[in-house]
Design an enzyme around this catalytic site. Structure first.
Site, PDB file in Angstrom:
ATOM      1  N   GLU A  93       3.087   4.330  -3.246  1.00  9.59           N
ATOM      2  CA  GLU A  93       1.614   3.637  -2.248  1.00  9.59           C
ATOM      3  C   GLU A  93       0.509   3.383  -2.987  1.00  9.59           C
ATOM      4  O   GLU A  93       0.983   3.894  -4.332  1.00  9.59           O
ATOM      5  CB  GLU A  93       2.100   5.241  -1.463  1.00  9.59           C
ATOM      6  N   ASP A  94      -0.229   2.621  -2.682  1.00  7.31           N
ATOM      7  CA  ASP A  94      -0.814   2.401  -3.329  1.00  7.31           C
ATOM      8  C   ASP A  94      -2.214   3.268  -3.335  1.00  7.31           C
ATOM      9  O   ASP A  94      -2.944   3.550  -4.262  1.00  7.31           O
ATOM     10  CB  ASP A  94      -1.655   0.913  -2.826  1.00  7.31           C
ATOM     11  N   ARG A 113      -6.249  -9.098  -2.942  1.00  2.00           N
ATOM     12  CA  ARG A 113      -4.760  -8.374  -3.146  1.00  2.00           C
ATOM     13  C   ARG A 113      -3.919  -8.535  -4.343  1.00  2.00           C
ATOM     14  O   ARG A 113      -3.227  -8.122  -5.398  1.00  2.00           O
ATOM     15  CB  ARG A 113      -3.457  -8.168  -2.414  1.00  2.00           C
ATOM     16  N   PHE A 137     -14.623   1.881  -0.577  1.00  2.70           N
ATOM     17  CA  PHE A 137     -13.532   0.797  -0.910  1.00  2.70           C
ATOM     18  C   PHE A 137     -13.011  -0.272  -1.498  1.00  2.70           C
ATOM     19  O   PHE A 137     -14.014  -0.849  -2.445  1.00  2.70           O
ATOM     20  CB  PHE A 137     -13.680   0.044   0.829  1.00  2.70           C
ATOM     21  N   ASP A 148      -6.293   8.058   1.418  1.00  4.22           N
ATOM     22  CA  ASP A 148      -7.369   8.081   1.682  1.00  4.22           C
ATOM     23  C   ASP A 148      -7.150   9.121   2.208  1.00  4.22           C
ATOM     24  O   ASP A 148      -7.334  10.727   2.523  1.00  4.22           O
ATOM     25  CB  ASP A 148      -7.485   6.453   2.312  1.00  4.22           C
ATOM     26  N   GLY A 154       0.392  -2.640   0.347  1.00  2.00           N
ATOM     27  CA  GLY A 154      -0.808  -2.625  -0.494  1.00  2.00           C
ATOM     28  C   GLY A 154       0.426  -1.829  -2.122  1.00  2.00           C
ATOM     29  O   GLY A 154      -0.560  -1.742  -2.789  1.00  2.00           O
TER      30      GLY A 154
HETATM   31  P1  IMP Z   1      -4.517   6.962   4.844  1.00  2.00           P
HETATM   32  O1  IMP Z   1      -4.437   6.771   6.052  1.00  2.00           O
HETATM   33  O2  IMP Z   1      -6.112   7.346   5.315  1.00  2.00           O
HETATM   34  O3  IMP Z   1      -4.690   7.534   3.948  1.00  2.00           O
HETATM   35  O4  IMP Z   1      -5.145   5.378   4.215  1.00  2.00           O
HETATM   36  C1  IMP Z   1      -3.755   4.342   3.304  1.00  2.00           C
HETATM   37  C2  IMP Z   1      -3.672   2.806   4.113  1.00  2.00           C
HETATM   38  O5  IMP Z   1      -5.780   2.743   3.870  1.00  2.00           O
HETATM   39  C3  IMP Z   1      -3.323   2.434   2.105  1.00  2.00           C
HETATM   40  O6  IMP Z   1      -2.400   2.451   2.612  1.00  2.00           O
HETATM   41  C4  IMP Z   1      -4.314   1.197   2.070  1.00  2.00           C
HETATM   42  O7  IMP Z   1      -3.537  -0.093   2.858  1.00  2.00           O
HETATM   43  C5  IMP Z   1      -5.121   1.059   3.035  1.00  2.00           C
HETATM   44  N1  IMP Z   1      -6.467   2.318   2.403  1.00  2.00           N
HETATM   45  C6  IMP Z   1      -7.147   3.357   2.244  1.00  2.00           C
HETATM   46  N2  IMP Z   1      -8.371   3.173   1.781  1.00  2.00           N
HETATM   47  C7  IMP Z   1      -8.496   2.085   0.761  1.00  2.00           C
HETATM   48  C8  IMP Z   1      -9.185   0.935   0.323  1.00  2.00           C
HETATM   49  O8  IMP Z   1     -10.731   1.617  -0.039  1.00  2.00           O
HETATM   50  N3  IMP Z   1      -9.310  -0.614  -0.361  1.00  2.00           N
HETATM   51  C9  IMP Z   1      -8.407  -0.650   0.729  1.00  2.00           C
HETATM   52  N4  IMP Z   1      -7.266  -0.126   1.340  1.00  2.00           N
HETATM   53  C10 IMP Z   1      -7.556   0.966   1.500  1.00  2.00           C
HETATM   54 MG    MG Z   2      -4.750  -2.206   3.284  1.00  2.00          MG
END
Ligand code: IMP
Ligand code: MG
Length: 185
Positions: free
Chosen positions: A102-103, A168, A155, A106, A47
């Site tokens: 990082e992208d 992407r 999302f 969440d 991402g």
């Molecule tokens: P976390 O571990 O829940 O913080 O999620 C982080 C990863 O989940 C990111 O690096 C993304 O790859 C994916 N992610 C979380 N939210 C989204 C979203 O809204 N769209 C796409 N990918 C997401």
């Molecule tokens: Mg992803």
């Protein structure tokens, strides 16, 4: 041919806003690290790849790049909480100034895991730069030094972020039409 632009409900952050903010982040990072000779940007794949490439090209100071891939959501939109390294760095980071790119943050599980894993390798410093943040979704508290945008609990896709590995390449951050998710039940 399937046109991915037809799947977009609305654009949340357009190209102009993204590039303006990324320029600001690049300036902030350059100012903060001006006394440090060494800087290593670590891109979290997949991402983070577009954010890294734009952020890196907006910086004038020398910096090295490396890549790390961690497990993500698979094809769904919910985090499992379980994180795994799929591809590790090519070099040790002991004694280096590391900035993780990082992208999105969440739940926080991915960056929390990255942070703990990288800190165990004894870098000189470790900071996190994320383009997007969904504060309302946080389950684990992770310190983030550089943040592009806080976004609502939607999302999103584009600018590196995928749904089921697609979207992407969209040059902005967008929300998909609800029927795109319909097959997930
Ligand atoms: P976390 O571990 O829940 O913080 O999620 C982080 C990863 O989940 C990111 O690096 C993304 O790859 C994916 N992610 C979380 N939210 C989204 C979203 O809204 N769209 C796409 N990918 C997401
Ligand atoms: Mg992803």
């Amino acid at each position: 041919m399937h046109d991915i632009y037809a799947d977009i409900d609305y654009i949340l952050i357009d190209e102009n806003k993204l590039q303006t903010r990324i320029q600001e982040l690049a300036g902030q990072i350059e100012a903060d690290y001006q006394d440090d000779e060494d800087l290593l940007l670590i891109c979290v794949l997949k991402g983070g790849f577009i954010f890294l490439s734009d952020l890196s090209r907006k910086m004038k100071r020398p910096h090295a790049l490396d890549f790390m891939a961690v497990s993500s959501y698979g094809s769904g939109t919910e985090s499992s909480g379980a994180v795994q390294i799929i591809m590790d760095l090519k070099q040790p980071i002991t004694g280096r100034n590391v900035l993780v790119i990082e992208d999105i943050i969440d739940s926080g599980h991915t960056l929390n895991y990255m942070r703990r894993t990288l800190l165990a390798r004894n870098p000189a410093s470790l900071r996190i730069c994320t383009l997007l943040n969904k504060p309302s979704r946080r389950e684990v508290d992770v310190p983030v030094e550089y943040l592009g945008f806080d976004i609502p609990d939607e999302f999103v896709v584009g600018y590196g972020l995928d749904f089921d590995e697609i979207y992407r390449n969209l040059p902005f951050i967008a929300v998909l039409k609800s029927e795109v998710f319909a097959h997930l039940g």
